[in-house]
Enzyme design. Structure first.
Site, mmCIF file in Angstrom:
data_model
loop_
_atom_site.group_PDB
_atom_site.id
_atom_site.type_symbol
_atom_site.label_atom_id
_atom_site.label_comp_id
_atom_site.label_asym_id
_atom_site.label_seq_id
_atom_site.Cartn_x
_atom_site.Cartn_y
_atom_site.Cartn_z
ATOM 1 N N LYS A 179 -31.698 -12.243 20.746
ATOM 2 C CA LYS A 179 -30.645 -11.423 21.360
ATOM 3 C C LYS A 179 -31.063 -9.967 21.183
ATOM 4 O O LYS A 179 -30.853 -9.357 20.145
ATOM 5 C CB LYS A 179 -29.285 -11.655 20.703
ATOM 6 C CG LYS A 179 -28.175 -11.028 21.554
ATOM 7 C CD LYS A 179 -26.977 -10.545 20.767
ATOM 8 C CE LYS A 179 -27.178 -9.263 20.055
ATOM 9 N NZ LYS A 179 -27.496 -8.088 20.905
ATOM 10 N N GLU A 254 -33.784 -5.785 8.282
ATOM 11 C CA GLU A 254 -34.558 -4.529 8.344
ATOM 12 C C GLU A 254 -33.581 -3.477 8.841
ATOM 13 O O GLU A 254 -33.195 -3.488 10.012
ATOM 14 C CB GLU A 254 -35.720 -4.644 9.342
ATOM 15 C CG GLU A 254 -36.727 -5.726 9.035
ATOM 16 C CD GLU A 254 -37.587 -5.420 7.833
ATOM 17 O OE1 GLU A 254 -37.545 -4.281 7.325
ATOM 18 O OE2 GLU A 254 -38.283 -6.341 7.386
ATOM 19 N N CYS A 287 -36.401 4.255 12.263
ATOM 20 C CA CYS A 287 -35.779 4.027 10.955
ATOM 21 C C CYS A 287 -36.640 4.574 9.826
ATOM 22 O O CYS A 287 -36.137 4.935 8.776
ATOM 23 C CB CYS A 287 -35.547 2.535 10.771
ATOM 24 S SG CYS A 287 -37.012 1.606 11.195
ATOM 25 N N GLU A 387 -27.986 8.657 8.163
ATOM 26 C CA GLU A 387 -28.993 8.541 9.197
ATOM 27 C C GLU A 387 -28.471 9.238 10.454
ATOM 28 O O GLU A 387 -27.388 8.920 10.932
ATOM 29 C CB GLU A 387 -29.203 7.049 9.484
ATOM 30 C CG GLU A 387 -30.588 6.731 9.878
ATOM 31 C CD GLU A 387 -30.787 5.259 10.144
ATOM 32 O OE1 GLU A 387 -29.816 4.531 10.388
ATOM 33 O OE2 GLU A 387 -31.948 4.853 10.123
HETATM 34 P P1 NAD Z 1 -27.060 -1.722 15.739
HETATM 35 O O1 NAD Z 1 -27.000 -2.246 14.372
HETATM 36 O O2 NAD Z 1 -25.828 -1.195 16.336
HETATM 37 O O3 NAD Z 1 -27.591 -2.830 16.774
HETATM 38 C C1 NAD Z 1 -28.768 -3.562 16.538
HETATM 39 C C2 NAD Z 1 -28.601 -4.959 17.091
HETATM 40 O O4 NAD Z 1 -27.590 -5.617 16.352
HETATM 41 C C3 NAD Z 1 -28.171 -5.008 18.549
HETATM 42 O O5 NAD Z 1 -28.799 -6.114 19.148
HETATM 43 C C4 NAD Z 1 -26.672 -5.227 18.445
HETATM 44 O O6 NAD Z 1 -26.126 -5.896 19.561
HETATM 45 C C5 NAD Z 1 -26.585 -6.100 17.221
HETATM 46 N N1 NAD Z 1 -25.333 -6.021 16.483
HETATM 47 C C6 NAD Z 1 -24.528 -4.941 16.329
HETATM 48 N N2 NAD Z 1 -23.464 -5.267 15.573
HETATM 49 C C7 NAD Z 1 -23.602 -6.577 15.242
HETATM 50 C C8 NAD Z 1 -22.816 -7.505 14.496
HETATM 51 N N3 NAD Z 1 -21.680 -7.142 13.920
HETATM 52 N N4 NAD Z 1 -23.258 -8.772 14.375
HETATM 53 C C9 NAD Z 1 -24.421 -9.163 14.943
HETATM 54 N N5 NAD Z 1 -25.194 -8.346 15.681
HETATM 55 C C10 NAD Z 1 -24.800 -7.057 15.816
HETATM 56 O O7 NAD Z 1 -28.226 -0.678 15.680
HETATM 57 P P2 NAD Z 1 -28.843 0.134 16.874
HETATM 58 O O8 NAD Z 1 -27.948 1.278 17.125
HETATM 59 O O9 NAD Z 1 -29.158 -0.756 17.995
HETATM 60 O O10 NAD Z 1 -30.247 0.619 16.190
HETATM 61 C C11 NAD Z 1 -30.336 1.701 15.369
HETATM 62 C C12 NAD Z 1 -30.319 1.287 13.913
HETATM 63 O O11 NAD Z 1 -31.336 0.342 13.623
HETATM 64 C C13 NAD Z 1 -30.600 2.449 13.011
HETATM 65 O O12 NAD Z 1 -29.713 2.406 11.922
HETATM 66 C C14 NAD Z 1 -32.026 2.209 12.538
HETATM 67 O O13 NAD Z 1 -32.392 2.802 11.351
HETATM 68 C C15 NAD Z 1 -32.079 0.743 12.478
HETATM 69 N N6 NAD Z 1 -33.475 0.263 12.593
HETATM 70 C C16 NAD Z 1 -34.096 -0.276 11.504
HETATM 71 C C17 NAD Z 1 -35.405 -0.705 11.582
HETATM 72 C C18 NAD Z 1 -36.114 -1.326 10.403
HETATM 73 O O14 NAD Z 1 -37.069 -2.053 10.598
HETATM 74 N N7 NAD Z 1 -35.693 -1.088 9.195
HETATM 75 C C19 NAD Z 1 -36.086 -0.620 12.775
HETATM 76 C C20 NAD Z 1 -35.431 -0.072 13.873
HETATM 77 C C21 NAD Z 1 -34.110 0.353 13.766
#
Ligand code: NAD
Length: 483
Positions: A179, A254, A287, A387
């Protein structure tokens, strides 16, 4: 853009075929450079999630039983197909999440190639089955697939995360439901086409689009999902962990970061510019970005001046424009959040030395942010703690090595930190003391196959190479193995 110009992508890839949603809701994909819709997708409802999980469950026994060498050969075929679709994927990423097309071609898309090659190299030496030791030769250690995996990925480096999860899962013998982020679904749909073309057996790889509250939660709670591999915000990581708790599935996370870049007085001449550019890369949406620059007092003023002039020299423009400029941030919500954080930095007393609130000069639409540098910050300010996920650097002075380490570690995150010093002994000492899953010294990247992941609230998984493969496997110990 007229609605009729929009690409219709309201389908899911389930059980080896593109299928219409059973109960999806429409969602427009917005091009952040223009603020216009470029495609329409469907957000999966519970019946769609269940259908994808059921397909993965049915395909699992066959794929698990497929010899590792055949699974590896499938991934090799996938790599060939992926490379033929590189330009399509680069265009999709650029349009849907705003990465400038050159960044998309030279970084976003090739990262997946790098990871696939890393997994293939690791897989060839991976001890899928091995004796415990010479003394216990009839105790066999078997690495087996975890089972049905739900892969939930973000939009910022979409191919990076999709490749790290789905290729490792394939080699491990897992079946899966991907997803991707609902903000960047188009590249993932091409990825699914590549899976089909590479001959991945039906049901082994499935793709649904959906949002976190709907499909993401359903997958996290699902009794037939054995593992969630998630990359995204710490907020969602916590929600997923809670939703997954009732079924005690494995949850691999992650999450976010607030990396420190420790600039000592003897840092090389290019260290400051390198740090600013690394922070601003991908419009600050990484990130592992070095978002807090900690600077030793004796080089502080010169560092602030250099950082400001580097940031001022960085141009901003639409993703379709060739060049090394910064693109927009992904969405209106992110733009609003970043603007709020910049204002908060000002209100809390940090000094803006480059950029600031509002749109960059000459741009009046699109989610563009001015490359911004704050100086004279303290580590308790919001801009140092949270962040921002935009092109905003926070500079904090320090006096001693101990103080620098204490500031760097004073964060709930622990993903990646950076050290700049000519003193090798100090660099190694500081690297040991930093509480993060990764450290980079003097701009040297981690080698191919090195694990990627964090400590503390940055998560618990390790992706890439052998560690990334092991994350998708269970370890079984068998005594009395016939030899
Ligand atoms: P997000 O957490 O809002 O969304 C990421 C994914 O999770 C999307 O597919 C979203 O639909 C899904 N999601 C959101 N809420 C959910 C829930 N309650 N249950 C299940 N799935 C859910 O994050 P974003 O805005 O898409 O990405 C940015 C964030 O990701 C930043 O905080 C960044 O630091 C982090 N990030 C971390 C890494 C790493 O490897 N550590 C890499 C890239 C991004």
């Amino acid at each position: 853009m007229q609605e009729t110009d929009m690409i219709d992508k309201r389908q899911f890839y389930i059980d080896g075929a593109w299928t219409d949603p059973k109960e999806g809701r429409d969602k427009e994909v917005i091009d952040p450079s223009t603020e216009e819709a470029c495609a329409v997708i469907s957000l999966a409802g519970p019946a769609d999630v269940d259908a994808a999980v059921a397909a993965a469950k049915a395909a699992l026994p066959g794929w698990m039983a497929t010899p590792a060498a055949e699974r590896i050969a499938t991934v090799e075929r996938f790599l060939t197909v992926y490379e033929t679709r590189a330009e399509d994927i680069a265009q999709a990423v650029s349009t849907e999440m705003g990465a400038p097309i050159d960044l998309s071609r030279r970084a976003q898309v090739p990262l997946a190639v790098k990871h696939i090659k890393g997994f293939l190299a690791a897989a060839k030496d991976f001890p899928f089955e091995a004796p415990l030791s010479d003394a216990s030769a009839d105790t066999r250690i078997l690495y087996e697939a975890v089972g049905v995996c739900a892969l939930i990925t973000p939009w910022n480096w979409p191919l990076n995360q999709i490749s790290l999860k789905s290729i490792a899962a394939l080699i491990a013998g897992c079946s899966m439901v991907l997803k991707p982020s609902e903000q960047s679904p188009l590249n993932a749909m091409i990825w699914a086409e590549c899976m089909a073309e590479a001959g991945v057996p039906k049901g082994v790889f499935n793709l649904i689009n959906g949002d976190g509250a709907g499909a993401g939660t359903r997958l996290s709670e699902h009794k037939d999902v054995d593992m969630i591999s998630f990359t995204g915000s710490t907020r969602a990581g916590i929600a997923i962990s809670k939703a997954a708790a009732a079924t005690l599935k494995r949850v691999h996370l992650e999450l976010g970061g607030k990396g420190a870049n420790l600039i000592f007085g003897d840092a090389d001449a290019g260290a400051v510019e390198r740090g600013v550019r690394q922070m601003m890369n991908n419009t600050g949406q990484s990130c592992n970005a070095p978002t807090r620059m900690l600077v030793q007092r004796d080089v502080y003023d010169a560092t602030v001046e250099t950082a400001a002039s580097v940031a001022k020299s960085i141009s901003v423009g639409p993703a379709a424009m060739p060049g090394l400029h910064l693109g927009p941030v992904v969405s209106r919500a992110q733009w609003d959040k970043i603007q709020g954080m910049i204002q908060q930095g000002i209100d809390e007393g940090a000094r803006v030395v480059a950029g600031g609130p509002g749109l960059p000069e000459g741009l009046n639409c699109g989610y563009f942010v001015r490359p911004t540098v704050f100086a004279d910050a303290t580590n308790d300010m919001t801009i140092a703690r949270e962040e921002i996920f935009g092109p905003v650097l926070t500079i904090i002075p320090f006096d001693t090595e101990e103080q620098a380490i204490a500031i760097a570690n004073d964060t709930p995150y622990g993903l990646s930190n950076y050290v700049q010093t000519a003193d090798g002994a100090r660099a190694n000492r500081v690297a040991r003391a930093l509480r993060s899953g990764m450290v980079e010294i003097n701009g040297k990247p981690r080698g191919p196959g090195a694990p990627f992941g964090g400590m503390k609230q940055s998560g618990n998984g390790r992706e890439a190479g052998a560690w990334g493969l092991a994350d998708f496997m269970e370890v079984k110990a068998v005594g009395g193995w016939a030899i």
